[in-house]
Design a protein around this motif. Structure first.
Motif, mmCIF file in Angstrom:
data_model
loop_
_atom_site.group_PDB
_atom_site.id
_atom_site.type_symbol
_atom_site.label_atom_id
_atom_site.label_comp_id
_atom_site.label_asym_id
_atom_site.label_seq_id
_atom_site.Cartn_x
_atom_site.Cartn_y
_atom_site.Cartn_z
ATOM 1 N N HIS A 89 6.706 3.540 9.588
ATOM 2 C CA HIS A 89 5.839 4.711 9.743
ATOM 3 C C HIS A 89 4.614 4.346 8.840
ATOM 4 N N SER A 90 3.713 4.743 9.256
ATOM 5 C CA SER A 90 2.302 4.389 8.523
ATOM 6 C C SER A 90 1.485 5.667 8.407
ATOM 7 N N PHE A 91 0.930 6.021 7.451
ATOM 8 C CA PHE A 91 -0.040 7.112 6.917
ATOM 9 C C PHE A 91 -1.015 6.501 6.177
ATOM 10 N N PHE A 92 -2.286 7.219 6.321
ATOM 11 C CA PHE A 92 -3.512 6.648 5.750
ATOM 12 C C PHE A 92 -4.425 8.029 5.249
ATOM 13 N N TYR A 93 -5.125 7.688 4.151
ATOM 14 C CA TYR A 93 -6.014 8.867 3.629
ATOM 15 C C TYR A 93 -7.517 8.109 3.643
ATOM 16 N N ALA A 113 4.599 -0.464 1.571
ATOM 17 C CA ALA A 113 3.502 -1.043 1.138
ATOM 18 C C ALA A 113 2.313 -0.003 1.326
ATOM 19 N N VAL A 114 1.889 -0.150 -0.220
ATOM 20 C CA VAL A 114 0.677 0.760 -0.115
ATOM 21 C C VAL A 114 -0.495 -0.194 0.020
ATOM 22 N N GLN A 115 -1.432 0.306 0.798
ATOM 23 C CA GLN A 115 -2.853 -0.545 1.270
ATOM 24 C C GLN A 115 -3.868 0.402 0.835
ATOM 25 N N HIS A 116 -4.883 -0.326 0.335
ATOM 26 C CA HIS A 116 -6.218 0.006 -0.223
ATOM 27 C C HIS A 116 -7.454 -0.712 0.370
ATOM 28 N N LEU A 117 -8.490 0.192 -0.030
ATOM 29 C CA LEU A 117 -9.772 -0.481 0.222
ATOM 30 C C LEU A 117 -10.592 -0.175 -1.073
ATOM 31 N N LEU A 140 -6.624 4.849 1.424
ATOM 32 C CA LEU A 140 -5.395 4.502 1.028
ATOM 33 C C LEU A 140 -4.273 4.864 2.114
ATOM 34 N N GLY A 141 -3.275 3.875 2.363
ATOM 35 C CA GLY A 141 -2.526 3.906 3.336
ATOM 36 C C GLY A 141 -1.200 3.500 2.571
#
Length: 289
Positions: free
Chosen positions: A156-160, A229-233, A274-275
């Motif tokens: 499951h993936s969520f993004f801001y 996994a916390v993903q970011h840019l 942020l994801g």
């Protein structure tokens, strides 16, 4: 000795490099186009982060790999001893990469199963790791592909996103909604549904959006064993804080990693993204990025 089935993916998985190296995963990069110059997708380009590049140079376009690059990747895997290949890629709803992989597979020296992950970033990365883990046990090509598909069902993936502007540039939302969102300080939360990135909720402030992102991840995790996994840019501090909070709130968290995404995602979501990707099942990540 390499396993008989090789695993190939594309750069939008943004896997920790140590995992790619240790497992022998072959990564085919997508591309970004800046000022007419093509550059391979990666979190850092020529010493500058993607966030800096977007702020300083404006609009960046992206491109899928040519089929020939996939054929070359399959040739490389065969040369290392693979007798079959499972090639897993970002959602066909977001890119033509899967079709390019299928076209490249027509000229592969060994059989290739191409899998549409129906996701992106670590929503793709976790199924790739599941496939690589199965391959390492000597599983057949069909079994390796099935391992990826089973993991897809548990992700499951969520993004801001910090601003709606980059979504407007990519055609995800209209100019009127962008102006309204900017005026009202709306911070959209997105998720992946049926292989596409779609709006889930709209929140009025960044702090509330990040708190809601955290709650969604906790709800998705439940009480069983999960990896996150916390993903970011260009938002490492926010990502680290979010990862620490998830450590405290998810009861059966096996591991949480923090990774920065590259230009193919960055060009569409912008700095500050942020994801969170939640993956249920046997732990797969063995290294820290």
């Amino acid at each position: 000795m390499s396993p008989p089935v090789a695993v190939v993916t594309d750069s939008t998985a943004y896997l920790p490099p140590e995992e790619v190296s240790r497992r022998g995963i072959v990564v085919v990069p997508l591309q970004m186009i800046v000022g007419g110059r093509p550059l391979d997708d990666m979190p850092r380009i020529e010493g500058a982060s993607m966030g800096d590049m977007l702020r300083e140079r404006g609009q960046v376009t992206t491109s899928m790999p040519a089929p020939r690059r996939f054929t070359d990747a399959y040739d490389e895997a065969a040369a290392r001893g693979a007798t079959g290949i499972v090639s897993i890629h970002l959602s066909a709803e977001m890119s033509g990469t899967v079709e390019a992989a299928r076209a490249g597979a027509e000229h592969s020296p060994v059989p290739v199963d191409v899998v549409d992950s129906r996701s992106i970033a670590m929503g793709l990365g976790f199924p790739v790791l599941a496939a690589a883990s199965a391959a390492a046990t000597g599983a057949t090509r069909a079994e390796v592909a099935d391992a990826a598909r089973r993991r897809m069902e548990s992700v499951h993936s969520f993004f801001y996103v910090d601003t709606l502007e980059y979504l407007r540039r990519g055609g995800r939302i209209g100019a009127a909604e962008t102006l309204l969102g900017s005026a009202l300080m709306i911070k959209p939360i997105l998720h992946i549904s049926d292989g596409a990135i779609v709006p889930l909720e709209k929140v009025r402030t960044a702090s509330r959006a990040i708190a809601r992102l955290e709650d969604l991840a906790v709800e998705a995790a439940g009480t069983g064993p999960v990896e996150v996994a916390v993903q970011h840019l260009a938002a490492r501090s926010r990502a680290d804080t979010l990862a620490a909070r998830l450590h405290r709130r998810i009861p059966a968290l096996a591991k949480v990693i923090v990774v920065e995404v590259g230009p193919v995602i960055g060009a569409h979501v912008g700095p500050g993204m942020l994801g969170i990707t939640v993956s249920a099942g046997e732990p797969l990540v063995s290294t820290d990025p």
